[in-house]
Design a protein around this motif. Structure first.
Motif, PDB file in Angstrom:
ATOM      1  N   ARG A   1       0.877  -1.181   0.000  1.00 44.86           N
ATOM      2  CA  ARG A   1       0.000   0.000   0.000  1.00 44.86           C
ATOM      3  C   ARG A   1       0.908   1.224   0.000  1.00 44.86           C
ATOM      4  O   ARG A   1       1.734   1.404   0.890  1.00 44.86           O
ATOM      5  CB  ARG A   1      -0.893   0.029   1.237  1.00 44.86           C
ATOM      6  CG  ARG A   1      -1.810   1.249   1.284  1.00 44.86           C
ATOM      7  CD  ARG A   1      -2.646   1.239   2.568  1.00 44.86           C
ATOM      8  NE  ARG A   1      -3.655   2.280   2.585  1.00 44.86           N
ATOM      9  CZ  ARG A   1      -3.522   3.447   3.216  1.00 44.86           C
ATOM     10  NH1 ARG A   1      -2.418   3.713   3.896  1.00 44.86           N
ATOM     11  NH2 ARG A   1      -4.493   4.335   3.179  1.00 44.86           N
TER      12      ARG A   1
ATOM     13  N   SER B   1      -4.266  -4.624  -8.689  1.00 42.84           N
ATOM     14  CA  SER B   1      -3.960  -3.282  -8.187  1.00 42.84           C
ATOM     15  C   SER B   1      -5.257  -2.496  -8.047  1.00 42.84           C
ATOM     16  O   SER B   1      -6.252  -2.799  -8.703  1.00 42.84           O
ATOM     17  CB  SER B   1      -2.985  -2.544  -9.108  1.00 42.84           C
ATOM     18  OG  SER B   1      -3.571  -2.324 -10.362  1.00 42.84           O
ATOM     19  N   GLN B   2      -5.216  -1.512  -7.175  1.00 43.62           N
ATOM     20  CA  GLN B   2      -6.382  -0.651  -6.937  1.00 43.62           C
ATOM     21  C   GLN B   2      -5.856   0.739  -6.587  1.00 43.62           C
ATOM     22  O   GLN B   2      -4.891   0.854  -5.836  1.00 43.62           O
ATOM     23  CB  GLN B   2      -7.219  -1.217  -5.780  1.00 43.62           C
ATOM     24  CG  GLN B   2      -8.481  -0.466  -5.481  1.00 43.62           C
ATOM     25  CD  GLN B   2      -9.570  -0.708  -6.519  1.00 43.62           C
ATOM     26  OE1 GLN B   2      -9.720  -1.796  -7.036  1.00 43.62           O
ATOM     27  NE2 GLN B   2     -10.322   0.317  -6.814  1.00 43.62           N
ATOM     28  N   ARG B   3      -6.497   1.767  -7.127  1.00 43.26           N
ATOM     29  CA  ARG B   3      -6.026   3.139  -6.899  1.00 43.26           C
ATOM     30  C   ARG B   3      -7.174   4.019  -6.418  1.00 43.26           C
ATOM     31  O   ARG B   3      -8.296   3.910  -6.893  1.00 43.26           O
ATOM     32  CB  ARG B   3      -5.450   3.702  -8.181  1.00 43.26           C
ATOM     33  CG  ARG B   3      -5.120   5.193  -8.097  1.00 43.26           C
ATOM     34  CD  ARG B   3      -4.360   5.643  -9.268  1.00 43.26           C
ATOM     35  NE  ARG B   3      -2.990   5.233  -9.019  1.00 43.26           N
ATOM     36  CZ  ARG B   3      -2.003   5.393  -9.885  1.00 43.26           C
ATOM     37  NH1 ARG B   3      -2.234   5.897 -11.057  1.00 43.26           N
ATOM     38  NH2 ARG B   3      -0.783   5.030  -9.580  1.00 43.26           N
TER      39      ARG B   3
ATOM     40  N   ASP C   1      -2.327   3.643  -3.542  1.00 43.48           N
ATOM     41  CA  ASP C   1      -2.235   2.510  -4.465  1.00 43.48           C
ATOM     42  C   ASP C   1      -2.032   1.222  -3.692  1.00 43.48           C
ATOM     43  O   ASP C   1      -1.218   1.172  -2.758  1.00 43.48           O
ATOM     44  CB  ASP C   1      -1.040   2.672  -5.409  1.00 43.48           C
ATOM     45  CG  ASP C   1      -1.230   3.795  -6.392  1.00 43.48           C
ATOM     46  OD1 ASP C   1      -2.245   3.783  -7.102  1.00 43.48           O
ATOM     47  OD2 ASP C   1      -0.356   4.679  -6.442  1.00 43.48           O
ATOM     48  N   TYR C   2      -2.762   0.199  -4.074  1.00 43.88           N
ATOM     49  CA  TYR C   2      -2.551  -1.158  -3.587  1.00 43.88           C
ATOM     50  C   TYR C   2      -2.038  -1.974  -4.764  1.00 43.88           C
ATOM     51  O   TYR C   2      -2.624  -1.930  -5.845  1.00 43.88           O
ATOM     52  CB  TYR C   2      -3.845  -1.794  -3.101  1.00 43.88           C
ATOM     53  CG  TYR C   2      -4.394  -1.185  -1.839  1.00 43.88           C
ATOM     54  CD1 TYR C   2      -4.025  -1.689  -0.596  1.00 43.88           C
ATOM     55  CD2 TYR C   2      -5.269  -0.123  -1.880  1.00 43.88           C
ATOM     56  CE1 TYR C   2      -4.528  -1.141   0.573  1.00 43.88           C
ATOM     57  CE2 TYR C   2      -5.786   0.435  -0.724  1.00 43.88           C
ATOM     58  CZ  TYR C   2      -5.410  -0.077   0.500  1.00 43.88           C
ATOM     59  OH  TYR C   2      -5.907   0.469   1.654  1.00 43.88           O
TER      60      TYR C   2
ATOM     61  N   TRP D   1      -2.734  10.164  -3.062  1.00 43.61           N
ATOM     62  CA  TRP D   1      -2.725   9.056  -3.995  1.00 43.61           C
ATOM     63  C   TRP D   1      -2.464   7.781  -3.210  1.00 43.61           C
ATOM     64  O   TRP D   1      -1.441   7.650  -2.547  1.00 43.61           O
ATOM     65  CB  TRP D   1      -1.678   9.289  -5.070  1.00 43.61           C
ATOM     66  CG  TRP D   1      -1.957  10.559  -5.797  1.00 43.61           C
ATOM     67  CD1 TRP D   1      -2.748  10.712  -6.893  1.00 43.61           C
ATOM     68  CD2 TRP D   1      -1.511  11.871  -5.438  1.00 43.61           C
ATOM     69  NE1 TRP D   1      -2.820  12.034  -7.237  1.00 43.61           N
ATOM     70  CE2 TRP D   1      -2.056  12.775  -6.365  1.00 43.61           C
ATOM     71  CE3 TRP D   1      -0.703  12.374  -4.424  1.00 43.61           C
ATOM     72  CZ2 TRP D   1      -1.829  14.138  -6.315  1.00 43.61           C
ATOM     73  CZ3 TRP D   1      -0.474  13.734  -4.367  1.00 43.61           C
ATOM     74  CH2 TRP D   1      -1.028  14.607  -5.307  1.00 43.61           C
TER      75      TRP D   1
ATOM     76  N   GLU E   1     -11.304   5.821  -0.698  1.00 41.70           N
ATOM     77  CA  GLU E   1     -10.852   4.526  -0.195  1.00 41.70           C
ATOM     78  C   GLU E   1     -11.801   4.015   0.893  1.00 41.70           C
ATOM     79  O   GLU E   1     -12.221   2.854   0.880  1.00 41.70           O
ATOM     80  CB  GLU E   1      -9.434   4.646   0.358  1.00 41.70           C
ATOM     81  CG  GLU E   1      -8.908   3.364   0.960  1.00 41.70           C
ATOM     82  CD  GLU E   1      -7.611   3.573   1.710  1.00 41.70           C
ATOM     83  OE1 GLU E   1      -6.787   2.659   1.675  1.00 41.70           O
ATOM     84  OE2 GLU E   1      -7.432   4.643   2.344  1.00 41.70           O
TER      85      GLU E   1
ATOM     86  N   ASP F   1      -7.895   8.335  -5.147  1.00 41.01           N
ATOM     87  CA  ASP F   1      -7.277   9.660  -5.185  1.00 41.01           C
ATOM     88  C   ASP F   1      -7.531  10.472  -3.921  1.00 41.01           C
ATOM     89  O   ASP F   1      -7.158  11.635  -3.849  1.00 41.01           O
ATOM     90  CB  ASP F   1      -7.687  10.436  -6.431  1.00 41.01           C
ATOM     91  CG  ASP F   1      -9.197  10.635  -6.546  1.00 41.01           C
ATOM     92  OD1 ASP F   1      -9.923  10.347  -5.577  1.00 41.01           O
ATOM     93  OD2 ASP F   1      -9.633  11.082  -7.620  1.00 41.01           O
TER      94      ASP F   1
END
Length: 138
Positions: A85, A120-122, A104-105, A102, A129, A124
């Protein structure tokens, strides 16, 4: 169930399509649930996987007179999965309730015999989240 106005052949095709669609949906839910299990665990929620190790790295730098921070935490799970993460934010003063950042996973390593999807997962900002996590765990 007999559908009126539909030929017996079409009824069989409809039933097969429905069963196939149901299986695909169940598989997608199971796969998504798997990814969700890891993210839930990262956020301290109970689930089927347990974090066995965390490695944290942080860095700070300047871009055009703005201080930028980045934190990366790599999580190793009891089944062999490894997920990172990353959280990046800048020190720009903002009155926004959910300031831009930002998140990100990224799946670094899949457990044996299982593919975590999405890999992956994003997001902003933290609000998005949080919403995603609450929506999928409800």
């Amino acid at each position: 169930m007999i559908e009126h106005g539909v030929s017996p052949c079409q009824q069989v095709l409809n039933q097969r399509w429905f069963r196939a669609s149901s299986k695909k949906l169940a598989r997608r839910k199971r796969v998504m649930q798997t990814f969700l299990s890891y993210v839930s665990s990262i956020h301290g929620l109970s689930g089927p996987v347990t974090i066995v190790r965390q490695d944290v790295s942080t860095e700070t730098w300047r871009e055009q007179d703005i201080e930028v921070h980045k934190q990366e935490i790599t999580f190793a799970f009891d089944n062999g999965a490894v997920i990172r993460r990353s959280l990046e934010w800048d020190q720009v003063s903002s009155d926004a309730l959910c300031a831009e950042c930002w998140i990100d996973y990224v799946v670094i390593q899949h457990p044996a015999g299982l593919s975590i999807d999405p890999a992956s997962q994003r997001f902003d900002n933290v609000c998005r989240e949080t919403f995603w996590l609450r929506y999928h765990t409800a």
